[in-house]
Design an enzyme around this catalytic site. Sequence first.
Site, PDB file in Angstrom:
ATOM      1  N   HIS A  85     -18.649   3.507   6.706  1.00  0.00           N
ATOM      2  CA  HIS A  85     -18.236   2.039   6.325  1.00  0.00           C
ATOM      3  C   HIS A  85     -19.099   0.923   6.251  1.00  0.00           C
ATOM      4  CE1 HIS A  85     -13.538   3.339   6.208  1.00  0.00           C
ATOM      5  NE2 HIS A  85     -14.258   4.417   6.766  1.00  0.00           N
ATOM      6  N   GLU A  98     -20.643   1.653  11.023  1.00  0.00           N
ATOM      7  CA  GLU A  98     -20.369   0.477  10.014  1.00  0.00           C
ATOM      8  C   GLU A  98     -21.612  -0.053   9.713  1.00  0.00           C
ATOM      9  OE1 GLU A  98     -17.578  -0.902   8.910  1.00  0.00           O
ATOM     10  OE2 GLU A  98     -15.861  -0.700  10.265  1.00  0.00           O
TER      11      GLU A  98
HETATM   12 ZN   LIG Z   1     -14.266   0.416   5.466  1.00  0.00          ZN
END
Ligand SMILES: [Zn+2]
Length: 369
Positions: free
Chosen positions: A261, A325
């Site tokens: 992500h 992330e």
């Molecule tokens: Zn995401």
Amino acid sequence: MYRIVLSFLLLMVFMTPQAGIAATLKGNVSSTVDNVASVPKAELANVRWLVHKDAVEGTSKLRLVIDTTGPVKINGTLSENDGPQLTIDVKDAVVGKVDDSVSLDGEIADKVTFIKKDATNSQVVVNLSNMIDDSDYKIFTLPSDISSNKTFRVVIDINKPLPKKIYNFTPGLKDKVIAIDAGHGGSDSGAVGPNKTQEKRITLAVAQNVKTLLERAGAKVLMTRQTDVDVYGPNASAVDELQARTKVANDNKADVFVSIHINAFTNPLAGGTATYYYQKTGYDAMLAKNIQDNLAKIDGFQDRGINSARFYVIKRTEMPAVLAELGFISNPNEEKMLNLPQVQQQMGQSIVRGLENFFAQAARKGGGS
Ligand SMILES: [Zn+2]
């Protein structure tokens, strides 16, 4: 079918019929004075428990029943701060005649304690023998039933958690089954940067780099998606969509799961890479640390370290799993960098090196849960 066998070492405490009738009357009265906040509406009057064992499936369930003298509202939360605990907040009820603390079976839970929270509310704390998942317990209330002499009740069902899987990791990437989840896709663009970069495009580009590198090293890669699509189907519910992603890894018995992500925040200055894990096996944090240590080496991105989180995809996957992330799309500098193929390549390399380091460390640790 669910075969129920009573455990032989159980203590059963039954409520008296009189208490049931009194409770019913009190319950009816209290429902007419709903607006009087300072008057406790009910009391915790009695507790009993038993263990249901399913001889065929080998599972067991602890059922705790708390009699209350009127209707109450309940809310349960799991925590691990003072040992594994299930805390049930009971609104509109004070601790009544019930014992302060009752010992339980010792296998699923050790004891239950009744605590006065304030003048009108109380708390039921169940000390668990092992930490459980949200899906391992159920709490609900039952109304009074005059015909069977039953008062209002709070029911707490706790399943015995399944035994932890034993892992025996070997070093190297060859023949490892690795699930790679490119976050978002299709109808869900994910976060969008100030220059309109869509998270779903960057996550897919990095995931494809990871796939190429892993396959070159002899690993088998399971991609939750390989194009710009919804994994479950267009406009599915969030849970269906996330479950479709964990299913790819669970059904194919992946060794590890990596979800990719890009972060976003209201402050455009926020930036950096971070890796999240949920410690359901003995290896989730180790996987996160190895991947994040490599992501931290990428120039231009601050190291935000590893953090524990309860994200669906890392919780519901059965193998060690992480959610990385890779920077902040809301940060104009990072958005620009994330669009560069060489940065996407670096991100992919870091994840692959992290996986390689992880398998080496996990193999050194040896077999275990
Ligand atoms: Zn995401």
